[in-house]
Structure formats: C-alpha cells, structure tokens
Design an enzyme around this catalytic site. Structure first.
Site, short mmCIF file in Angstrom:
data_model
loop_
_atom_site.label_atom_id
_atom_site.label_comp_id
_atom_site.label_asym_id
_atom_site.label_seq_id
_atom_site.Cartn_x
_atom_site.Cartn_y
_atom_site.Cartn_z
N ASP A 76 17.07 -34.54 48.34
CA ASP A 76 18.06 -34.41 49.41
C ASP A 76 19.39 -34.96 48.91
O ASP A 76 19.49 -36.15 48.58
CB ASP A 76 17.57 -35.19 50.64
CG ASP A 76 18.56 -35.13 51.78
OD1 ASP A 76 18.85 -34.02 52.25
OD2 ASP A 76 19.07 -36.19 52.20
N THR A 109 23.47 -30.31 52.04
CA THR A 109 24.21 -31.45 51.48
C THR A 109 24.38 -31.33 49.96
O THR A 109 25.36 -31.77 49.41
CB THR A 109 23.49 -32.78 51.80
OG1 THR A 109 22.13 -32.67 51.40
CG2 THR A 109 23.55 -33.09 53.27
N THR A 110 23.39 -30.71 49.29
CA THR A 110 23.49 -30.52 47.84
C THR A 110 24.50 -29.43 47.53
O THR A 110 25.37 -29.58 46.67
CB THR A 110 22.11 -30.16 47.24
OG1 THR A 110 21.16 -31.11 47.68
CG2 THR A 110 22.15 -30.14 45.73
#
Length: 544
Positions: A76, A109-110
């Site tokens: 994550d 988010t990445t």
C-alpha cells in the site's frame, strides 16, 4: 597574523558568564535556479521508483522495519511512504501526496506517486531545453484538464442495484487484486460491499465509516473472516461462571463505576473495632445490592460498564444472575450504544427502562486452544452498525488485510457517491495520453511541449504495470496505443494476469472515475508547486 572573520557576537548572561551568538546565515547551504530544480526532480524520482515495483496485481511487497523492530509487510503506497524515514523536503511532499489520495479516495496511492514522479522526470528534459518552469506548469495544467475531460467521455455509469451487487463486488475485487489477500479476494470484496450497503444512506448518497468497525484476531485463516451485523468487542463476561450467551439482551450501558461506594482517599475513616468494620462491610453490600436491584427493576439482563468492579462486586453480580462486561473502551461503548439503540448512562440515578439497548443475542467466542475470548453483540435494534472480523495466521497478515479492506470499503463508498467508472489496467491512462497528445497539436504556444511531456508521463503507469507483470513494457504499450486508435476502444489495457484478452471490461478490471481524476489533479498540483520553487536554503556546514 591576519585576524579571521568574526564568528559571532559576544554577549553575557545575568551571571556575567560570556557566550557567543553565532550567525545562522554563515552555516546555510543554498541551491538556486536549475540546481534546485534538478535536486527536486531527483528526490521525486527516487520516491516514485521505490513505489513503482508495487503497482498492479503482480506488484511486489515492501518490508518496513520500525526503529523498535516492528515489521510491516505491505504494498500500500500510503503505508510504505508513511513508514519511510524521509528527510528530503520534496520527498516529504510526495509522502503527503499519497496521504491526500488515501484520505480523500482511499485507493490509488501508489499510482498517484508514480505519476507525479513521471511528470517531474519529463519536466527535467524540458528544463534542459530552456523552457521556463512556469510555462511547463501551465502546460501540465492544460493537459490535466484535457485528460479529465477525456475521462468524463470514456466513463461508464454503473447502476447501484441492491438486488444485483455483482458490479460493486467486481470493482472491490479490482482493488483487492494487488493485495496480499487476493487468494480470497472474492469473499473480502463481498464483505466490503455488504458492510458499506448496511451503513449507507442511499438518499443522501453518504456512508458513515464510524459505523464500520474492523477487528482482527490472530489465529485461523483468512477465509474465516466474517461480517458481523452488530458489534464485536475484545472482552469477555466478567466472571467465568456467567452464561456464555444471553438471548433477548436488554443492555444497560454505564460510564459510571458499578461497585459499592468507597470512601475517598482524601477523607479519613477510623475503624476502631471489628463491629465497625462489619457494619461498613454490610453497608457496602447493602448499597451494592440496592444498585443491582435498581438495574434489574428496569428489566435489564446485561450490564456493559466502562469502568471495572472488584471481585466482591463481581461475585454479587453472579449471585444475582446479572451478567456483566467490564473495562469496555469509550469508542466501543459508543458503537454498542448506536447498534443497540441504547443511551449511555453517566449517573446511576438516571438509569430507566427507556435507556436500555436491545440485542437479539450476545455470545462469547472462543478461539482454538487459547484462552482468548471475544463478545459478539448481534441482531441489534439498529442494524446499521457492522463489524468486519478478520482472522489470519499472524499479526502482519491481519494488519495488511485491514489496510486492503479499508481500500475496498473506500472504493465501494466512492461508487455510492458517484457511480461512474473507468477501466483499469492502464487503459484509462493510455486513452488520456492519446487525447492529450492530440490536443497538444492544436496549441500554438510553448505549452504544447509540456502537454506532450504530460502525455508521455501518463504512459509510465501502463509501462510499470507491464514491467511488474513480466511483459515487454515498450512493446506492450506500443501495441495497446495502436489498437486503441485502430479499434476506437478506450477499454484496452495491460493484460497483467495473462488471461488472453486486453479488454478490461471482459476482465472486469474497474476503477472509480473520481479516484482516477483525483490522481491526475493531485499529481499535477504537486508538480506545479515543486516547479515554482527555485531557491532552497538548508541548514548545514558553511560553504567555502
């Protein structure tokens, strides 16, 4: 001998002791102009390259070890960056970027960090050509607008039908596909969808996350994870001989101590004889029995107390057949009150039958050979409070499963708010890249170079997906671009799972439209902010 430059100013404190006030300015490091920009770009690229290998269903995990030796295994993006010990200020901005995406959307988010890193990398080539950073930033803004308009065009609407939850489950499965729990991601996706729909207010298109509690217990396997329509609390009945199950529970929720009144420590009480002591004991006992009677008169058959009570009180409760749970924390007490429809009672005198909560069953769970117990409060008056109870082989898997489920819950929540979707696997990025590249040809000013650079940066996402899946990245991208134009099909993306088709609609790889737009806007805003910085002053050794 020549005198050296003065180090600072000599001063004296109130006792006449001398000390020197040093000039801060002498020990500053300064970077300006192109040097400053190159320093920013290097920092952004370094952070983005760290996360690039975690992108997609075949992305790899990172192991983070905290200073006290605690190990976290995750892919994550927000968690990785939060746990990295980052000192560079620009790298910290990238950390905040992933946190913003996580707070607002919960997923992607990445991808947002990889996109921001690619935009910075492309800006480096434009700066080398002598294009002013503000012109680059303006070009990026124009390109982001074109990309988001294109996303609106290619987006499809997903009807949220409570009788057919398959579209929502497929979207949640896309999010969970890249996580460590993907071997049972169908089950997890269904849990996430059912949890959100249990607490969602469909009229207002709003979801209250406070009503969803995620609890984990080491032991068992991931497949044992379940959704409880009620509350799970990590406590047991206060006495081992109390019943392990209470049916039709009428619950008194107390935040006041449930024990005989004690003399306060600041008062002095002299007990001079055995009779006085016995009288005190009898008084305490009578008072406590009076309290128990008062509770039982209201019809209550289970007490949940925020504070503890001593063993004597516990024994009296067992004798009077009033099961009790003690040391229940504040947030859990509130959730129990919401679920059971009860009122939290701060003073004993205020307890009435109307303030009791109701639950169909309160039962105690036991786990394997351990002595751990948990309580499940089910069939509550207000079925909108739910708990996801995660099982797993070790603490790391449970923590990662919690993060994965948080992402899935956020994605389903986003679909409840805005039910438009785009297709994943890099298909949306390739489509936007083609649209921005086409729009750049009609821009007469210098910004067209920045727009083309933005178009190239968008291609970094499908390239990273192909690379992580073991495919030839440049070849895969070239093939997909030509096919998207030839077939006029914006759904063609990278076949990461080698399923034999590049059509993401057939593969059911779905992402929310607001999540994808947020990625582009946030990355562009951050890059614009960084490009506007042309002077850095850092504390450090004095420069020669």
């Amino acid at each position: 001998m020549p005198s050296s430059a003065p180090m600072g100013t000599l001063a004296f404190d109130e006792f006449g002791r001398p000390f020197i006030i040093l000039k801060e300015q002498d020990s500053k490091i300064r970077l300006s102009g192109i040097e400053a920009h190159k320093s920013h770009i290097l920092a952004a690229k370094t952070v983005a390259n760290t996360l690039k290998s975690s992108l997609g269903p075949k992305g790899l995990d990172k192991m983070m070890v905290s200073p006290d030796g605690e190990v976290t295994v995750t892919n994550d993006g927000a968690t990785i960056l939060k746990m990295m010990d980052v000192e560079n200020q620009i790298a910290r901005l990238m950390v905040e970027l992933s946190k913003s995406q996580d707070d607002e959307i919960g997923d992607g988010t990445t991808g947002v960090v990889v996109l921001a890193g690619a935009l910075m990398e492309q800006a480096e080539a434009l700066l080398d050509k002598g294009i002013h950073p503000i012109r680059i930033a303006d070009g990026y803004e124009m390109a982001a607008k074109v990309a988001c308009e294109n996303l609106d065009t290619i987006a499809e609407s997903y009807p949220i039908d409570l009788n057919n939850l398959e579209p929502l489950v497929q979207t949640a499965m896309t999010t969970l596909g890249s996580k460590i729990i993907n071997r049972c991601h169908r089950q997890m996706a269904e849990i996430a969808v059912n949890a959100i729909l249990a607490v969602a207010d469909m009229d207002r298109k709003d979801v209250d996350f406070e009503l969803i509690k995620v609890e984990g217990k080491v032991g068992g396997k991931l497949e044992d994870t379940m959704l409880v329509k009620g509350v799970v609390i990590d406590k047991d009945f206060s006495h081992p001989q109390m019943p392990k199950q209470v049916k039709d529970a009428k619950i008194a929720i107390l935040t006041c101590p449930f024990e005989p009144p004690k003399p306060k420590t600041k008062h002095k009480l002299d007990v001079t004889s055995v009779d006085d002591y016995k009288k005190l004991r009898e008084y305490e006992r009578a008072k406590f029995e009076e309290m128990v009677d008062q509770v039982k008169k209201t019809g209550c058959n289970l007490v949940i107390c925020q504070w503890g009570f001593d063993d004597e009180a516990n024994h009296l409760l067992l004798q009077r057949e009033l099961p009790a749970i003690r040391w229940v924390g504040g947030p859990e007490i509130e959730l129990v009150a919401i679920a059971t429809g009860g009122r939290i009672v701060p003073r004993f005198s205020e307890l009435t039958a109307e303030k009791l909560g109701y639950a169909g069953t309160v039962r105690e769970l036991s786990f394997g050979t351990t002595r751990d117990h948990m309580l499940v409060i089910e069939e509550c008056r207000n079925s909108r409070a739910v708990t996801i109870f995660i099982r797993g082989g070790n603490k790391m898997i449970i923590e990662e499963a919690k993060r994965a489920l948080h992402d899935a819950l956020c994605v389903v929540r986003n679909l409840v708010k805005d039910n438009r979707v785009v297709y994943g696997g890099g298909a949306a990025e390739i489509s936007c890249s083609l649209a921005v590249s086409k729009a750049a040809n009609s821009v007469a000013s210098l910004e067209q170079y920045a727009m083309r650079a933005f178009s190239d940066a968008l291609e970094n996402i499908p390239i990273a997906l192909a690379e992580n899946s073991g495919l030839a990245p440049i070849e895969t991208l070239a093939d997909l671009k030509s096919r998207q134009i030839k077939e006029n099909n914006p759904r063609l993306g990278v076949d990461c799972l080698q399923s034999g088709t590049n059509d993401m609609k057939d593969q059911q790889v779905i992402e929310t439209l607001i999540g994808k737009k947020q990625q582009i806007y946030l990355a562009t805003q951050l890059v614009r902010m960084i490009l506007k910085i042309d002077d850095i002053r850092l504390p450090g050794e004095p420069m020669e």
